[in-house]
Design an enzyme around this catalytic site. Structure first.
Site, PDB file in Angstrom:
ATOM      1  N   GLU A 158       0.980  -1.151   0.038  1.00 19.70           N
ATOM      2  CA  GLU A 158      -0.085   0.287   0.055  1.00 19.70           C
ATOM      3  C   GLU A 158       0.871   1.204  -0.033  1.00 19.70           C
ATOM      4  O   GLU A 158       1.785   1.291   0.790  1.00 19.70           O
ATOM      5  CB  GLU A 158      -0.819  -0.159   1.321  1.00 19.70           C
ATOM      6  CG  GLU A 158      -2.193   0.492   0.904  1.00 19.70           C
ATOM      7  CD  GLU A 158      -2.944  -0.452  -0.022  1.00 19.70           C
ATOM      8  OE1 GLU A 158      -3.060  -0.142  -1.135  1.00 19.70           O
ATOM      9  OE2 GLU A 158      -3.774  -1.248   0.524  1.00 19.70           O
ATOM     10  N   HIS A 159       0.590   2.048  -0.870  1.00 16.45           N
ATOM     11  CA  HIS A 159       1.176   3.592  -1.028  1.00 16.45           C
ATOM     12  C   HIS A 159       2.722   3.165  -1.715  1.00 16.45           C
ATOM     13  O   HIS A 159       3.609   4.193  -1.445  1.00 16.45           O
ATOM     14  CB  HIS A 159       1.082   4.270   0.343  1.00 16.45           C
ATOM     15  CG  HIS A 159      -0.375   4.965   0.335  1.00 16.45           C
ATOM     16  ND1 HIS A 159      -0.413   6.231   0.235  1.00 16.45           N
ATOM     17  CD2 HIS A 159      -1.212   4.299   0.998  1.00 16.45           C
ATOM     18  CE1 HIS A 159      -1.659   6.516   0.470  1.00 16.45           C
ATOM     19  NE2 HIS A 159      -2.330   5.248   0.828  1.00 16.45           N
ATOM     20  N   THR A 160       2.852   2.108  -2.001  1.00 17.33           N
ATOM     21  CA  THR A 160       4.268   1.601  -2.595  1.00 17.33           C
ATOM     22  C   THR A 160       4.338   2.174  -4.119  1.00 17.33           C
ATOM     23  O   THR A 160       5.591   2.457  -4.476  1.00 17.33           O
ATOM     24  CB  THR A 160       4.581   0.360  -2.480  1.00 17.33           C
ATOM     25  OG1 THR A 160       3.555  -0.443  -3.049  1.00 17.33           O
ATOM     26  CG2 THR A 160       4.790  -0.032  -1.179  1.00 17.33           C
ATOM     27  N   SER A 193     -24.834   9.327 -15.940  1.00 18.65           N
ATOM     28  CA  SER A 193     -24.755   8.319 -14.784  1.00 18.65           C
ATOM     29  C   SER A 193     -26.324   7.919 -14.437  1.00 18.65           C
ATOM     30  O   SER A 193     -26.948   8.716 -14.111  1.00 18.65           O
ATOM     31  CB  SER A 193     -24.154   8.933 -13.734  1.00 18.65           C
ATOM     32  OG  SER A 193     -24.430   8.356 -12.650  1.00 18.65           O
ATOM     33  N   GLY A 240     -12.449   2.584  -1.287  1.00 16.65           N
ATOM     34  CA  GLY A 240     -10.932   1.916  -1.367  1.00 16.65           C
ATOM     35  C   GLY A 240     -11.053   0.632  -2.203  1.00 16.65           C
ATOM     36  O   GLY A 240      -9.890   0.101  -2.240  1.00 16.65           O
ATOM     37  N   LEU A 241     -11.932   0.372  -3.087  1.00 20.59           N
ATOM     38  CA  LEU A 241     -12.204  -0.708  -3.988  1.00 20.59           C
ATOM     39  C   LEU A 241     -11.827  -0.378  -5.444  1.00 20.59           C
ATOM     40  O   LEU A 241     -12.057  -0.877  -6.479  1.00 20.59           O
ATOM     41  CB  LEU A 241     -13.411  -1.409  -3.900  1.00 20.59           C
ATOM     42  CG  LEU A 241     -13.621  -2.038  -2.373  1.00 20.59           C
ATOM     43  CD1 LEU A 241     -14.820  -2.638  -2.514  1.00 20.59           C
ATOM     44  CD2 LEU A 241     -12.411  -2.945  -2.106  1.00 20.59           C
ATOM     45  N   SER A 258     -13.264   2.555  -7.442  1.00 16.84           N
ATOM     46  CA  SER A 258     -14.334   2.940  -8.039  1.00 16.84           C
ATOM     47  C   SER A 258     -14.088   3.772  -9.053  1.00 16.84           C
ATOM     48  O   SER A 258     -14.399   3.641 -10.512  1.00 16.84           O
ATOM     49  CB  SER A 258     -15.494   3.460  -7.464  1.00 16.84           C
ATOM     50  OG  SER A 258     -14.876   4.627  -6.628  1.00 16.84           O
ATOM     51  N   SER A 259     -13.062   4.732  -8.750  1.00 13.32           N
ATOM     52  CA  SER A 259     -12.511   5.454  -9.961  1.00 13.32           C
ATOM     53  C   SER A 259     -11.999   4.934 -11.208  1.00 13.32           C
ATOM     54  O   SER A 259     -12.106   5.123 -12.390  1.00 13.32           O
ATOM     55  CB  SER A 259     -11.576   6.778  -9.262  1.00 13.32           C
ATOM     56  OG  SER A 259     -10.919   6.362  -8.537  1.00 13.32           O
ATOM     57  N   ASP A 290      -4.134   1.088  -9.190  1.00 14.68           N
ATOM     58  CA  ASP A 290      -5.540   1.030  -9.516  1.00 14.68           C
ATOM     59  C   ASP A 290      -5.993   0.577 -10.899  1.00 14.68           C
ATOM     60  O   ASP A 290      -6.460  -0.413 -11.364  1.00 14.68           O
ATOM     61  CB  ASP A 290      -6.548   1.959  -9.001  1.00 14.68           C
ATOM     62  CG  ASP A 290      -6.225   2.443  -7.726  1.00 14.68           C
ATOM     63  OD1 ASP A 290      -5.431   1.619  -6.812  1.00 14.68           O
ATOM     64  OD2 ASP A 290      -6.462   3.697  -7.117  1.00 14.68           O
TER      65      ASP A 290
HETATM   66  C1  GLA Z   1      -5.042   4.804  -3.972  1.00 15.93           C
HETATM   67  C2  GLA Z   1      -4.315   5.426  -5.280  1.00 15.93           C
HETATM   68  C3  GLA Z   1      -3.109   4.118  -5.614  1.00 15.93           C
HETATM   69  C4  GLA Z   1      -2.544   3.613  -4.437  1.00 15.93           C
HETATM   70  C5  GLA Z   1      -3.387   3.434  -3.184  1.00 15.93           C
HETATM   71  C6  GLA Z   1      -2.537   2.954  -2.267  1.00 15.93           C
HETATM   72  O1  GLA Z   1      -5.889   3.500  -4.457  1.00 15.93           O
HETATM   73  O2  GLA Z   1      -5.338   5.382  -6.300  1.00 15.93           O
HETATM   74  O3  GLA Z   1      -2.271   4.661  -6.603  1.00 15.93           O
HETATM   75  O4  GLA Z   1      -1.531   4.630  -4.017  1.00 15.93           O
HETATM   76  O5  GLA Z   1      -4.331   4.160  -2.999  1.00 15.93           O
HETATM   77  O6  GLA Z   1      -1.803   1.801  -2.307  1.00 15.93           O
END
Ligand code: GLA
Length: 385
Positions: free
Chosen positions: A35-37, A69, A125-126, A128-129, A178
């Site tokens: 995560e956040h890597t 939408s 956090g899944l 959607s974007s 993502d």
């Molecule tokens: C969001 C960001 C990703 C990533 C994660 C954390 O989903 O869109 O690029 O940085 O957070 O791992």
């Protein structure tokens, strides 16, 4: 019951008076670990979800986008050459931004009519974007005969364009996790993405890794804490800036240059506790991804679960991107039989994932729900990935 694909196709006919040229979709994702890597040239290990965003679309004669939408009951229209940061705003930016990025990259993409509906819960956090970006990317690819979805290199290009849309038009300084997961993760496997191993044109390498918990009697349970998460607010950008500043101070191009052996020396260079914690999270998280891949290859779910829990501790104590709902959910899940649990995605809320032996799924779900009751929080939404 109508499928989401049928719903958008019917809505398209109702709105535009003729059938769409096709319906396309792209999935949300769960990041298993890492995560956040991504924006630190690190490693991530996502899976694609069965929940997807769906888009019915057709070409227009003029250079305009008309985007509807179905879920929100809103329609937005914009001229292609007027797309820019903040225009169109909100949800439409994710769609229009991709068309903008494709055109900027010199691809021949013209006007479109489209109707969108998504099964991926927003702010959870899944991704959607990324699902929304991915579905218009594959739609435009097909409608304008670009041929990019045919192979992984083309999909990597589309993923990079989707990320560009999110960074420049939506204004969220995200990495490429993502979009890469949504467009490149194969069904039934996890995807090891390495943002430091780039191909000739600078796209990250991505390699499938076995991931089949059900074959060993396990469920990946998704617990939506309902604590809202957003990448557009200042917290995500602040974490990213802290990492970039730390890399500058260490004289490296990214924190990927530091490994576990080099970590103690690197940490001595910082006076600020916040920077120490940020660097420690990124470096140990990359190491956990490598170990997690080895555990999956060995079908060693106990180790994999422990790595999930260790990753949660790191994002809670070091990177400080967890929240009370996620912390409690993880604790209760593990105390009731989960092999491991962690918050997935950008942070500060959204979903927790827990690796649970099938016979314990009821216990974990009940215990988490009771714990929320005791806090006076609304019940979490729990489902199987
Ligand atoms: C969001 C960001 C990703 C990533 C994660 C954390 O989903 O869109 O690029 O940085 O957070 O791992």
């Amino acid at each position: 019951m109508e499928t989401p694909g049928q719903s958008v196709a019917e809505a398209y006919v109702a709105m535009y008076g003729r059938p769409a040229e096709g319906v396309w979709s792209a999935p949300g994702r769960i990041n298993l670990i890492g995560e956040h890597t991504d924006y630190n040239r690190g490693m991530c290990l996502p899976i694609a979800l069965s929940q997807r965003a769906w888009l019915a679309a057709g070409r227009r004669e003029d250079d305009r986008l008309r985007l509807a939408s179905l879920d929100l009951g809103e329609t937005v229209e914009v001229a292609l050459d007027e797309i820019g940061p903040g225009n169109p705003p909100n949800w439409a930016a994710y769609l229009a931004g991709v068309v903008w990025a494709m055109r900027e990259a010199g691809l021949t993409v013209g006007g479109l009519n489209a109707v969108l509906s998504s099964q991926v819960p927003i702010g959870s956090g899944l991704s959607s974007s990324a699902a929304i970006e991915g579905c218009i990317a594959v739609a435009a690819d097909a409608l304008f005969d670009l041929g990019l979805t045919k192979d992984d290199t083309g999909r990597a290009r589309l993923a990079a364009l989707c990320q560009r849309a999110e960074n420049h038009i939506v204004g969220a300084p995200t990495g490429g996790l993502d979009q890469t997961a949504s467009l490149r993760a194969p069904a039934g496997m996890a995807l090891l993405i390495d943002f430091d191993k780039l191909d000739a044109v600078g796209l990250p390498s991505a390699r499938p890794v076995p991931f089949d918990p059900a074959a060993d009697g396990l469920i990946l349970l998704v617990i939506n804490t309902l604590a809202p998460h957003a990448n557009v607010d200042g917290q995500y950008a602040a974490r990213r800036a802290a990492c970039e500043a730390a890399a500058v101070k260490l004289g490296v191009t990214s924190l990927r240059a530091i490994d576990l052996d080099g970590l103690p020396d690197a940490l001595e260079k910082f006076q600020s506790e916040a920077q120490v914690r940020a660097v420690r999270h990124i470096v140990t998280e990359n190491a956990r991804v490598v170990e997690a891949v080895a555990a999956l290859q060995a079908r060693d779910w106990v180790s994999f679960g422990q790595l999930m829990t260790a990753a949660q501790a790191s994002q809670r104590d070091d990177y400080r991107i967890s929240c009370p709902q996620s912390d409690l959910t993880c604790e209760v899940a593990v105390a009731n039989g989960a092999l491991g649990a962690r918050q997935t995605g950008g942070g500060f809320g959204g979903c927790v994932i827990a690796l649970v032996p099938l016979p314990k799924v009821g216990d974990v779900s009940d215990a988490v729900t009771k714990a929320y009751d005791a806090q006076g929080w609304p019940h979490p939404d729990i489902f199987r990935a």
